[in-house]
Design a protein around this motif. Structure first.
Motif, PDB file in Angstrom:
ATOM      1  N   CYS A 130      44.377  34.614  36.545  1.00  0.00           N
ATOM      2  CA  CYS A 130      44.988  35.743  37.227  1.00  0.00           C
ATOM      3  C   CYS A 130      46.300  35.325  37.852  1.00  0.00           C
ATOM      4  O   CYS A 130      46.453  34.203  38.299  1.00  0.00           O
ATOM      5  CB  CYS A 130      44.028  36.251  38.293  1.00  0.00           C
ATOM      6  SG  CYS A 130      44.438  37.822  38.999  1.00  0.00           S
ATOM      7  N   LEU A 131      47.227  36.239  37.926  1.00  0.00           N
ATOM      8  CA  LEU A 131      48.533  36.054  38.540  1.00  0.00           C
ATOM      9  C   LEU A 131      49.294  34.936  37.874  1.00  0.00           C
ATOM     10  O   LEU A 131      49.377  33.820  38.368  1.00  0.00           O
ATOM     11  CB  LEU A 131      48.411  35.780  40.046  1.00  0.00           C
ATOM     12  CG  LEU A 131      49.733  35.740  40.837  1.00  0.00           C
ATOM     13  CD1 LEU A 131      50.476  37.050  40.678  1.00  0.00           C
ATOM     14  CD2 LEU A 131      49.488  35.453  42.284  1.00  0.00           C
ATOM     15  N   VAL A 178      45.572  33.129  43.293  1.00  0.00           N
ATOM     16  CA  VAL A 178      45.011  34.309  43.934  1.00  0.00           C
ATOM     17  C   VAL A 178      43.619  34.035  44.485  1.00  0.00           C
ATOM     18  O   VAL A 178      42.931  34.935  44.915  1.00  0.00           O
ATOM     19  CB  VAL A 178      44.946  35.490  42.952  1.00  0.00           C
ATOM     20  CG1 VAL A 178      46.328  35.928  42.533  1.00  0.00           C
ATOM     21  CG2 VAL A 178      44.102  35.130  41.758  1.00  0.00           C
ATOM     22  N   HIS A 238      43.047  35.218  48.023  1.00  0.00           N
ATOM     23  CA  HIS A 238      43.086  36.678  48.094  1.00  0.00           C
ATOM     24  C   HIS A 238      41.767  37.293  47.654  1.00  0.00           C
ATOM     25  O   HIS A 238      41.154  38.084  48.366  1.00  0.00           O
ATOM     26  CB  HIS A 238      44.245  37.187  47.226  1.00  0.00           C
ATOM     27  CG  HIS A 238      44.559  38.638  47.433  1.00  0.00           C
ATOM     28  ND1 HIS A 238      45.757  39.186  47.090  1.00  0.00           N
ATOM     29  CD2 HIS A 238      43.821  39.656  47.926  1.00  0.00           C
ATOM     30  CE1 HIS A 238      45.755  40.479  47.378  1.00  0.00           C
ATOM     31  NE2 HIS A 238      44.583  40.785  47.885  1.00  0.00           N
ATOM     32  N   TYR A 239      41.312  36.957  46.464  1.00  0.00           N
ATOM     33  CA  TYR A 239      40.114  37.645  45.996  1.00  0.00           C
ATOM     34  C   TYR A 239      38.829  37.058  46.570  1.00  0.00           C
ATOM     35  O   TYR A 239      37.801  37.715  46.575  1.00  0.00           O
ATOM     36  CB  TYR A 239      40.079  37.790  44.471  1.00  0.00           C
ATOM     37  CG  TYR A 239      39.731  36.592  43.631  1.00  0.00           C
ATOM     38  CD1 TYR A 239      38.435  36.135  43.540  1.00  0.00           C
ATOM     39  CD2 TYR A 239      40.702  35.959  42.869  1.00  0.00           C
ATOM     40  CE1 TYR A 239      38.106  35.068  42.737  1.00  0.00           C
ATOM     41  CE2 TYR A 239      40.379  34.881  42.054  1.00  0.00           C
ATOM     42  CZ  TYR A 239      39.086  34.446  41.991  1.00  0.00           C
ATOM     43  OH  TYR A 239      38.759  33.380  41.188  1.00  0.00           O
ATOM     44  N   ASP A 296      41.049  47.615  47.469  1.00  0.00           N
ATOM     45  CA  ASP A 296      41.631  46.321  47.819  1.00  0.00           C
ATOM     46  C   ASP A 296      41.220  45.998  49.252  1.00  0.00           C
ATOM     47  O   ASP A 296      41.727  46.592  50.197  1.00  0.00           O
ATOM     48  CB  ASP A 296      43.157  46.366  47.680  1.00  0.00           C
ATOM     49  CG  ASP A 296      43.798  45.008  47.898  1.00  0.00           C
ATOM     50  OD1 ASP A 296      43.687  44.160  47.004  1.00  0.00           O
ATOM     51  OD2 ASP A 296      44.382  44.794  48.972  1.00  0.00           O
ATOM     52  N   TYR A 342      37.274  40.240  38.180  1.00  0.00           N
ATOM     53  CA  TYR A 342      38.260  40.974  38.954  1.00  0.00           C
ATOM     54  C   TYR A 342      39.595  41.009  38.232  1.00  0.00           C
ATOM     55  O   TYR A 342      39.979  40.072  37.541  1.00  0.00           O
ATOM     56  CB  TYR A 342      38.423  40.364  40.352  1.00  0.00           C
ATOM     57  CG  TYR A 342      37.203  40.616  41.201  1.00  0.00           C
ATOM     58  CD1 TYR A 342      37.139  41.707  42.043  1.00  0.00           C
ATOM     59  CD2 TYR A 342      36.083  39.795  41.091  1.00  0.00           C
ATOM     60  CE1 TYR A 342      35.999  41.970  42.790  1.00  0.00           C
ATOM     61  CE2 TYR A 342      34.937  40.051  41.823  1.00  0.00           C
ATOM     62  CZ  TYR A 342      34.904  41.140  42.678  1.00  0.00           C
ATOM     63  OH  TYR A 342      33.771  41.404  43.394  1.00  0.00           O
ATOM     64  N   CYS A 378      43.778  41.543  38.594  1.00  0.00           N
ATOM     65  CA  CYS A 378      44.929  41.507  39.482  1.00  0.00           C
ATOM     66  C   CYS A 378      45.965  42.484  38.945  1.00  0.00           C
ATOM     67  O   CYS A 378      46.437  42.324  37.816  1.00  0.00           O
ATOM     68  CB  CYS A 378      45.522  40.104  39.547  1.00  0.00           C
ATOM     69  SG  CYS A 378      44.396  38.888  40.233  1.00  0.00           S
ATOM     70  N   HIS A 431      49.577  44.060  39.269  1.00  0.00           N
ATOM     71  CA  HIS A 431      50.896  43.772  39.832  1.00  0.00           C
ATOM     72  C   HIS A 431      51.741  45.034  39.726  1.00  0.00           C
ATOM     73  O   HIS A 431      52.179  45.414  38.639  1.00  0.00           O
ATOM     74  CB  HIS A 431      51.545  42.621  39.072  1.00  0.00           C
ATOM     75  CG  HIS A 431      50.668  41.406  38.988  1.00  0.00           C
ATOM     76  ND1 HIS A 431      50.568  40.481  39.997  1.00  0.00           N
ATOM     77  CD2 HIS A 431      49.820  40.987  38.013  1.00  0.00           C
ATOM     78  CE1 HIS A 431      49.712  39.531  39.649  1.00  0.00           C
ATOM     79  NE2 HIS A 431      49.238  39.826  38.448  1.00  0.00           N
ATOM     80  N   THR A 468      50.489  43.005  44.789  1.00  0.00           N
ATOM     81  CA  THR A 468      49.404  42.630  43.887  1.00  0.00           C
ATOM     82  C   THR A 468      48.097  43.119  44.500  1.00  0.00           C
ATOM     83  O   THR A 468      47.788  42.799  45.645  1.00  0.00           O
ATOM     84  CB  THR A 468      49.342  41.103  43.689  1.00  0.00           C
ATOM     85  OG1 THR A 468      50.547  40.654  43.074  1.00  0.00           O
ATOM     86  CG2 THR A 468      48.166  40.731  42.786  1.00  0.00           C
ATOM     87  N   TYR A 469      47.353  43.906  43.737  1.00  0.00           N
ATOM     88  CA  TYR A 469      46.090  44.473  44.191  1.00  0.00           C
ATOM     89  C   TYR A 469      44.950  43.904  43.344  1.00  0.00           C
ATOM     90  O   TYR A 469      45.149  43.513  42.198  1.00  0.00           O
ATOM     91  CB  TYR A 469      46.100  45.992  44.077  1.00  0.00           C
ATOM     92  CG  TYR A 469      47.244  46.658  44.787  1.00  0.00           C
ATOM     93  CD1 TYR A 469      47.232  46.835  46.170  1.00  0.00           C
ATOM     94  CD2 TYR A 469      48.357  47.106  44.074  1.00  0.00           C
ATOM     95  CE1 TYR A 469      48.291  47.449  46.825  1.00  0.00           C
ATOM     96  CE2 TYR A 469      49.420  47.721  44.715  1.00  0.00           C
ATOM     97  CZ  TYR A 469      49.388  47.884  46.090  1.00  0.00           C
ATOM     98  OH  TYR A 469      50.437  48.483  46.730  1.00  0.00           O
ATOM     99  N   ILE A 470      43.758  43.903  43.917  1.00  0.00           N
ATOM    100  CA  ILE A 470      42.582  43.375  43.231  1.00  0.00           C
ATOM    101  C   ILE A 470      41.594  44.509  42.974  1.00  0.00           C
ATOM    102  O   ILE A 470      41.300  45.307  43.863  1.00  0.00           O
ATOM    103  CB  ILE A 470      41.889  42.282  44.074  1.00  0.00           C
ATOM    104  CG1 ILE A 470      42.881  41.218  44.497  1.00  0.00           C
ATOM    105  CG2 ILE A 470      40.733  41.664  43.290  1.00  0.00           C
ATOM    106  CD1 ILE A 470      43.516  40.449  43.362  1.00  0.00           C
TER     107      ILE A 470
END
Length: 278
Positions: free
Chosen positions: A4-5, A139, A142-143, A180, A201, A203, A205, A210-212
């Motif tokens: 991811c990302l 990420v 974040h997640y 998110d 999950y 990601c 953009h 950036t949302y999950i």
């Protein structure tokens, strides 16, 4: 790449993987240095001829990736990894002449195990695995916070939220609902540049955010307009309107340059999507 990302890549700048080579044979180190040096995404920051040198090099240079010989005088490759503080342990590819170390290597969480003499194709696979792992790490915090929050929700409530989002069709209203953290966000589909995967999950953009979103690539594909969004990799969906340039890479692959300057890979398994970009 599956991860991811993806690291941002600019037209004149590519994010390189800081790499350390550890082997007690100078010729082996030199061979890896030459072959890895041909890759644009690898920066060799140092070399070490034994475990003790490697320990100090890792502390000083903080490499992201390490090609590590197993059998070395004094401190061997396995002992080196056990000596390192966990935050300092780089992604590790074992390079050795003995295949009977493979099981132990993967027990030490190695991302790959290469036998000498190293095949160029296998070396490329190792670097691609490293790239995917590093992308996912970016990420991770974040997640992980998102996962912890979701875990606190009652099962029935969590299922209702996920079912509501899965049934949504953004082609009707041009928006995608994303859960998110503790927020439910409505994102304009046209604002999405690309989407990539991290386990269960996604990601997303969108512009500078950036949302999950929990789900799979297949589920998300069904929620997006196929005239605007295309799968270009097993773990990447791109907004076709955001692609500004396409250039060939290796083995039938392409790099897609987005309007943000980010660069994504179109893998040869999805070459049929090229017609959508022409």
């Amino acid at each position: 790449m599956s991860g991811c990302l993806l690291p941002p890549r600019r037209r004149h700048e590519m994010k390189k993987i800081r790499t350390l080579i550890v082997d007690d044979e100078p010729l082996a180190r030199r061979g890896l240095e030459l072959r890895l040096g041909r890759r644009d995404d690898i920066e060799i920051v140092g070399e070490a001829g034994n475990g003790r040198e490697a320990f100090h090099a890792i502390s000083a240079l903080r490499p992201q990736l390490m090609f590590l010989d197993v059998q070395m005088p004094g401190i061997d490759g396995f002992e080196l990894l056990r000596m390192l503080p966990a935050p300092q342990v780089p992604l590790t590819v074992f390079v050795t002449a003995y295949d009977h170390y493979a099981l132990a290597a993967f027990a030490e969480n190695a991302i790959d195990y290469l036998l000498k003499p190293v095949d160029d194709g296998r070396l490329d696979e190792s670097v691609e695995r490293a790239r995917s792992r590093l992308s996912a790490r970016k990420v991770e915090d974040h997640y992980e916070r998102l996962l912890k929050f979701i875990a606190t929700l009652p099962g029935s409530h969590r299922s209702r939220i996920e079912g509501l989002l899965a049934d949504e069709d953004p082609r009707a209203g041009g928006k995608l609902t994303i859960k998110d953290g503790q927020r439910l966000i409505r994102v304009e589909a046209d604002a999405i540049r690309w989407i990539d995967a991290a386990g269960d999950y996604m990601c997303i953009h969108a512009n500078e955010e950036t949302y999950i979103l929990r789900g799979t690539m297949q589920q998300l594909e069904r929620r997006l307009d196929p005239q605007k969004f295309a799968r270009v990799h097993r773990s990447t969906i791109v907004n076709l309107q955001r692609v500004r340039e396409m250039r060939p890479h290796l083995n039938g692959e392409y790099f897609l340059l987005l309007d943000s300057g980010h660069e994504l890979k179109l893998s040869r398994s999805y070459r049929d999507k090229i017609k959508l970009l022409i």
